[in-house]
Design a protein around this motif. Structure first.
Motif, short mmCIF file in Angstrom:
data_model
loop_
_atom_site.label_atom_id
_atom_site.label_comp_id
_atom_site.label_asym_id
_atom_site.label_seq_id
_atom_site.Cartn_x
_atom_site.Cartn_y
_atom_site.Cartn_z
N ASN A 75 71.37 48.81 43.68
CA ASN A 75 72.48 48.67 42.61
C ASN A 75 73.54 47.32 42.94
O ASN A 75 74.56 47.36 42.55
CB ASN A 75 73.15 50.07 42.76
CG ASN A 75 73.93 50.21 41.45
OD1 ASN A 75 73.51 49.51 40.44
ND2 ASN A 75 75.14 50.82 41.35
N THR A 220 69.41 43.09 37.25
CA THR A 220 70.62 43.75 37.79
C THR A 220 71.55 44.01 36.78
O THR A 220 72.22 45.01 36.53
CB THR A 220 71.42 42.99 39.08
OG1 THR A 220 70.68 42.96 40.08
CG2 THR A 220 72.77 43.78 39.39
N MET A 224 71.94 47.70 35.99
CA MET A 224 72.75 48.33 36.85
C MET A 224 73.31 49.77 36.62
O MET A 224 73.48 49.75 35.59
CB MET A 224 73.85 47.52 37.16
CG MET A 224 75.11 47.80 38.32
SD MET A 224 76.17 46.52 38.72
CE MET A 224 75.12 45.52 39.82
#
Length: 411
Positions: A75, A220, A224
């Motif tokens: 993350n 990401t 995320m």
């Protein structure tokens, strides 16, 4: 002799108190403690371990590194995986680094506040031992490192180290980019042309890095899973809209417009009050405390207005305290004096707020959350305090930014 070493004494006392709270049940009355200390710090170490074993972390599938540890989805920004890792470093990271970071965190805070009387000592202890700071320390969240980095950028004179440190942190989590505001004030002799060229240079380097690692950062952005606070332990401009939606059932988007507009209106009102006497602010544009205020102010404004954060992100409010104390003590300014008392009252109130957060409990009726009246009262008061405090800070921040620009244009 004691006066000469007061910062060391306060640092040691607070460090001992923090360690005692971490290893007793006292803290669990005020924050949701987890079975393992420093959990938000140890998971990224697990990511480093998996990465060293050649496991692909850039995936939404469950991660199995064969280590027997529970590995959550990666993350952070891809730049984090460049941190060196081996078994010896693993021992250092897990067993020693947390306590080094906590000590450094306390030492630097004591250094910048530098208490000189009983009121300032109380403020220092409350700032570090209140539930929001202790939650940050108990989890050892990344914000702890960002906070330390923010102070280092003010005191370190090797500017290029500061720039790359902050860019690196921003490549892991975006909001540390706000610390780069220090570029404008770190060197009084640096003119707008040099600042512009420096920004172009740093932006170019960042874009090159992002283009090389484009696939990782696109992943990401798209996948995320940021943790968001609900009604509990919330530090955000969104908190009052959430509470009013629960109370009155008004559409959340309408409440957002109302409260964001009210925040801007209140900030303008405070600005008009403060701007009537700014001579003393002109003299404090390039001091270390002023730089800390700018960095802490923009970090808080960024976090408070753009996301629903857990209240450990309030830690950046501490960066504002040295400047507020400076103006209060040197110029006996009434507004800054009131601000100090707001900080103390707010830090004291956090103990009641956090205790009720932990011990009130949540009940459900037909899958609908039901909160007690005392819980709703304490979170509403906390949200109002945050709303007013950040509004005052934003008005001062706007004024300081304006004075800085005028000073550069004049010179």
């Amino acid at each position: 002799m004691i006066k000469k070493h007061k910062k060391k004494i306060h640092t040691l006392i607070i460090f001992v108190l923090v360690i005692l709270m971490l290893h007793t049940n006292i803290l669990s009355n005020f924050v949701w403690t987890l079975p393992e200390l420093f959990s938000d710090f140890k998971m990224p170490i697990n990511w480093l371990e998996c990465h060293s074993l050649g496991v692909n972390l850039i995936t939404t599938e469950s991660i199995d590194c064969g280590t027997g540890k529970n590995i959550s989805q990666f993350n952070y920004g891809y730049a984090f995986l460049s941190i060196p890792y081996n078994q010896i470093l693993d021992i250092f990271y897990r067993q020693y680094l947390p306590y080094i970071v906590i000590f450094l965190f306390i030492y630097l805070t004591t250094k910048i506040i530098n208490p000189n009387n009983k009121l300032e000592v109380i403020l220092l202890y409350l700032a570090l031992l209140n539930p929001s700071s202790m939650l940050l320390i108990e989890r050892l969240q990344l914000d702890c490192f960002i906070y330390i980095a923010a102070i280092i950028t003010v005191y370190n004179r090797f500017y290029f180290i500061n720039w790359f440190l902050i860019i690196y942190l921003a490549l892991i989590k975006i909001y540390p980019i706000a610390i780069l505001i220090n570029i404008f004030v770190e060197n009084k002799k640096r003119n707008f042309k040099k600042i512009f060229l420096l920004i172009i240079f740093l932006t170019t380097i960042t874009i090159i890095y992002l283009s090389i690692n484009k696939e990782f950062y696109l992943y990401t952005i798209n996948n995320m899973m940021p943790g968001k606070a609900g009604y509990h332990f919330l530090y955000s401009l969104n908190s009052l809209p959430k509470i009013f939606e629960y109370f009155f059932g008004i559409k959340y988007q309408i409440l957002l417009i109302i409260f964001y507009s009210s925040f801007i209106f209140l900030t303008i009102k405070f600005y008009k009050k403060i701007v009537s006497d700014t001579n003393y602010l002109d003299k404090e544009l390039y001091t270390k405390t002023s730089k800390l205020f700018l960095i802490g102010g923009f970090l808080n404004l960024f976090l408070f207005t753009l996301a629903s954060n857990f209240f450990y992100k309030e830690i950046f409010l501490i960066l504002l305290i040295p400047y507020i104390l400076c103006i209060k003590n040197k110029y006996n300014n009434k507004i800054f004096k009131i601000l100090i008392y707001i900080f103390i009252a707010r830090y004291g109130y956090l103990f009641l707020y956090a205790f009720i957060n932990i011990n009130d409990g949540i009940t459900f009726n037909d899958s609908q959350r039901i909160f007690s009246n005392k819980f709703l009262i304490v979170i509403t008061l906390k949200s109002l305090l945050d709303f007013i405090l950040v509004s005052i800070i934003t008005s001062i921040l706007y004024l300081k930014t304006k004075l800085y620009i005028l000073d550069k244009l004049k010179n």
